[in-house]
Design a protein around this motif. Sequence first.
Motif, PDB file in Angstrom:
ATOM      1  N   ALA A 236       2.705  15.811  -5.898  1.00 27.59           N
ATOM      2  CA  ALA A 236       1.420  15.637  -5.047  1.00 27.59           C
ATOM      3  C   ALA A 236       1.632  13.817  -4.940  1.00 27.59           C
ATOM      4  O   ALA A 236       1.184  13.504  -3.308  1.00 27.59           O
ATOM      5  CB  ALA A 236       0.503  16.522  -5.705  1.00 27.59           C
ATOM      6  N   ILE A 237       1.825  13.485  -6.197  1.00 33.77           N
ATOM      7  CA  ILE A 237       1.750  12.080  -5.793  1.00 33.77           C
ATOM      8  C   ILE A 237       2.549  11.192  -5.096  1.00 33.77           C
ATOM      9  O   ILE A 237       2.733  10.501  -4.161  1.00 33.77           O
ATOM     10  CB  ILE A 237       1.883  11.450  -7.393  1.00 33.77           C
ATOM     11  CG1 ILE A 237      -0.242  11.809  -7.965  1.00 33.77           C
ATOM     12  CG2 ILE A 237       1.345   9.643  -7.207  1.00 33.77           C
ATOM     13  CD1 ILE A 237      -0.703  11.341  -7.388  1.00 33.77           C
ATOM     14  N   GLY A 238       3.731  12.263  -5.327  1.00 30.07           N
ATOM     15  CA  GLY A 238       5.144  11.643  -4.480  1.00 30.07           C
ATOM     16  C   GLY A 238       4.826  11.282  -2.808  1.00 30.07           C
ATOM     17  O   GLY A 238       5.681  10.921  -2.598  1.00 30.07           O
ATOM     18  N   TRP A 239       3.902  12.561  -3.223  1.00 27.02           N
ATOM     19  CA  TRP A 239       3.638  12.844  -0.920  1.00 27.02           C
ATOM     20  C   TRP A 239       2.584  11.181  -0.360  1.00 27.02           C
ATOM     21  O   TRP A 239       3.673  11.887   0.800  1.00 27.02           O
ATOM     22  CB  TRP A 239       3.115  13.773  -1.012  1.00 27.02           C
ATOM     23  CG  TRP A 239       4.222  15.072  -1.192  1.00 27.02           C
ATOM     24  CD1 TRP A 239       4.658  16.006  -1.397  1.00 27.02           C
ATOM     25  CD2 TRP A 239       5.579  15.069   0.024  1.00 27.02           C
ATOM     26  NE1 TRP A 239       5.936  16.994  -1.233  1.00 27.02           N
ATOM     27  CE2 TRP A 239       5.934  16.358  -0.116  1.00 27.02           C
ATOM     28  CE3 TRP A 239       5.561  14.395   1.953  1.00 27.02           C
ATOM     29  CZ2 TRP A 239       6.941  16.596   1.134  1.00 27.02           C
ATOM     30  CZ3 TRP A 239       6.430  14.319   2.331  1.00 27.02           C
ATOM     31  CH2 TRP A 239       7.091  16.189   1.886  1.00 27.02           C
ATOM     32  N   LEU A 240       2.678  10.648  -1.542  1.00 32.27           N
ATOM     33  CA  LEU A 240       1.256  10.068  -0.865  1.00 32.27           C
ATOM     34  C   LEU A 240       2.661   8.458  -0.546  1.00 32.27           C
ATOM     35  O   LEU A 240       1.976   7.757   0.284  1.00 32.27           O
ATOM     36  CB  LEU A 240       0.614   9.194  -2.253  1.00 32.27           C
ATOM     37  CG  LEU A 240      -0.443  10.337  -3.030  1.00 32.27           C
ATOM     38  CD1 LEU A 240      -1.064   9.988  -3.650  1.00 32.27           C
ATOM     39  CD2 LEU A 240      -1.541  10.591  -1.804  1.00 32.27           C
TER      40      LEU A 240
ATOM     41  N   LEU B 188       1.397  -0.776  -0.073  1.00 32.84           N
ATOM     42  CA  LEU B 188       0.097  -0.273   0.280  1.00 32.84           C
ATOM     43  C   LEU B 188       0.549   1.156   0.154  1.00 32.84           C
ATOM     44  O   LEU B 188       0.242   2.552  -0.504  1.00 32.84           O
ATOM     45  CB  LEU B 188      -0.907   0.320   0.911  1.00 32.84           C
ATOM     46  CG  LEU B 188      -1.875  -0.795   1.413  1.00 32.84           C
ATOM     47  CD1 LEU B 188      -1.668  -2.323   0.894  1.00 32.84           C
ATOM     48  CD2 LEU B 188      -3.558  -0.599   1.789  1.00 32.84           C
ATOM     49  N   TRP B 189       2.261   1.015   0.685  1.00 33.62           N
ATOM     50  CA  TRP B 189       2.495   2.085   0.850  1.00 33.62           C
ATOM     51  C   TRP B 189       3.389   2.735  -0.758  1.00 33.62           C
ATOM     52  O   TRP B 189       3.030   3.761  -0.952  1.00 33.62           O
ATOM     53  CB  TRP B 189       3.421   1.922   1.879  1.00 33.62           C
ATOM     54  CG  TRP B 189       5.264   3.311   1.364  1.00 33.62           C
ATOM     55  CD1 TRP B 189       5.805   4.263   1.152  1.00 33.62           C
ATOM     56  CD2 TRP B 189       6.547   2.636   1.376  1.00 33.62           C
ATOM     57  NE1 TRP B 189       6.641   4.539   0.849  1.00 33.62           N
ATOM     58  CE2 TRP B 189       7.559   3.577   1.069  1.00 33.62           C
ATOM     59  CE3 TRP B 189       7.501   1.625   2.079  1.00 33.62           C
ATOM     60  CZ2 TRP B 189       8.920   3.669   0.558  1.00 33.62           C
ATOM     61  CZ3 TRP B 189       9.013   1.567   1.402  1.00 33.62           C
ATOM     62  CH2 TRP B 189       9.508   2.768   1.368  1.00 33.62           C
ATOM     63  N   LEU B 190       3.682   1.653  -1.553  1.00 32.09           N
ATOM     64  CA  LEU B 190       4.593   2.484  -2.607  1.00 32.09           C
ATOM     65  C   LEU B 190       2.796   1.589  -4.389  1.00 32.09           C
ATOM     66  O   LEU B 190       3.320   1.566  -5.162  1.00 32.09           O
ATOM     67  CB  LEU B 190       4.895   1.309  -3.364  1.00 32.09           C
ATOM     68  CG  LEU B 190       6.733   1.387  -2.427  1.00 32.09           C
ATOM     69  CD1 LEU B 190       7.933  -0.087  -2.572  1.00 32.09           C
ATOM     70  CD2 LEU B 190       7.062   2.525  -2.559  1.00 32.09           C
ATOM     71  N   THR B 191       1.698   1.689  -3.569  1.00 35.00           N
ATOM     72  CA  THR B 191       1.174   1.609  -4.605  1.00 35.00           C
ATOM     73  C   THR B 191       0.939   2.925  -5.768  1.00 35.00           C
ATOM     74  O   THR B 191       1.097   2.060  -6.944  1.00 35.00           O
ATOM     75  CB  THR B 191      -0.262   2.012  -3.979  1.00 35.00           C
ATOM     76  OG1 THR B 191      -1.178   1.486  -2.690  1.00 35.00           O
ATOM     77  CG2 THR B 191      -1.510   1.941  -4.601  1.00 35.00           C
ATOM     78  N   PHE B 192       1.681   3.941  -5.977  1.00 38.66           N
ATOM     79  CA  PHE B 192       1.173   5.318  -6.654  1.00 38.66           C
ATOM     80  C   PHE B 192       3.259   4.831  -7.719  1.00 38.66           C
ATOM     81  O   PHE B 192       3.084   5.632  -8.971  1.00 38.66           O
ATOM     82  CB  PHE B 192       1.170   5.714  -6.098  1.00 38.66           C
ATOM     83  CG  PHE B 192      -0.158   6.207  -5.682  1.00 38.66           C
ATOM     84  CD1 PHE B 192      -1.524   5.899  -7.327  1.00 38.66           C
ATOM     85  CD2 PHE B 192      -0.439   6.001  -4.557  1.00 38.66           C
ATOM     86  CE1 PHE B 192      -2.774   6.391  -6.347  1.00 38.66           C
ATOM     87  CE2 PHE B 192      -1.958   5.725  -4.350  1.00 38.66           C
ATOM     88  CZ  PHE B 192      -3.015   5.940  -5.544  1.00 38.66           C
TER      89      PHE B 192
END
Length: 390
Positions: free
Chosen positions: A42-46, A21-25
């Motif tokens: 912003a996606i990187g901050w996920l 789940l951490w590396l989903t994106f």
Amino acid sequence: MRSRWGAVAAYALVAASTQLLWLTFAPITTDAADHYGVSTGAIGWLANVFPLLYVVLAIPAGMALDRSFRAALIVGAVLTAAGGLVRLIGDQYTTVLVGQLLIAVAQPFVLNAITRVAGGYLAEEDRPKGIALGSAGTFAGMLAAFVTGSMMDLHTLLVVQAVVAVVSAAALAVTLRKPGPFAHASETSGLTAFRSTWRDPFVRRLCALVFVPFGAFISLTTWTEALLDPAGVSADQAGLILTANVLAGVVGSVVIPVWATKRRRELWAILVAVAVTAASCLALAVAPGFALAVLVFTVFGFLLLPALPIVLELSERRVGASEGAAASLIWLAGNLGGLVVSGVVGALVDHPAPAFVLMAVVVLAAIPMLRMLRSDVDALPAVTSGGEHV
């Protein structure tokens, strides 16, 4: 009393789900940015919120695990599942960010528990295997994130990952319904346990050691695409390189720590990993390219990732009942290393050769630390096939 491997298997599944789940994106950053109408930053901050929150929560999570181990670990598993479900509530960036924050809060409660699970549910001779398998579970979760991200559409991906998180949390709750047969109560807890554990020079040296290779590994995986892009390596090829790296690390984490502990070659195994990783960085500085990158990332992944379960097993053998505090400090040091080294290398991202040379120098800094640890490791009791320390 026999070892209860079901608890270890359920724990490994939960640990894998936190990384999944951490590396989903990570493998779909651009597509996710277009889908949610935000920037790639912003996606990187996920993903970036995870090491930041780990640094903040590592010690509180360790304190909770030492005081009420099973309850704290189950809370971590449930929060992970809750975060996965929250991401399904709405097709919006804000909702996904809230879910990621929940999972990031849960991660220290899960990862810090690895030595406590092995110590409570496995006989002495099985603990190195249990720690190795638990660590392999975390790396397997990373691998699954890289592979599944490119195979499914975004909604399906989020649904599948939520199901994995819920099932793993339920499995862990079932296997932890009773205390482990080998569980022992800590003589100290809370900040007292952390102070006493940190006073041990051996633990401090282990933390310093982990800071270096863990920081280099995070830096290498973070900046692989950017550093190899000038050499003509595409984003898809960078994904293949990282997949080979983590897959080799999963295999190495199952095999090398058990072999090293059995033959008392723990520091030797880490030394070889450090030397090979440094040589890999220097090779990429001189002749970057896809074929060489696949080769060296596979080799150093197989050797370097097992350093973490080796260090965790050494800490468990040293501190005994305070293994929760020791594991928390080691994970904290590793995540700090990742933040620091990645930040420094990020400043050189437009200059790949100096960046690779810098990472080689950083990795080689582990060698004097290994020398300082040698006498302490030699003094640790060996794990015999009969399950006793000698």
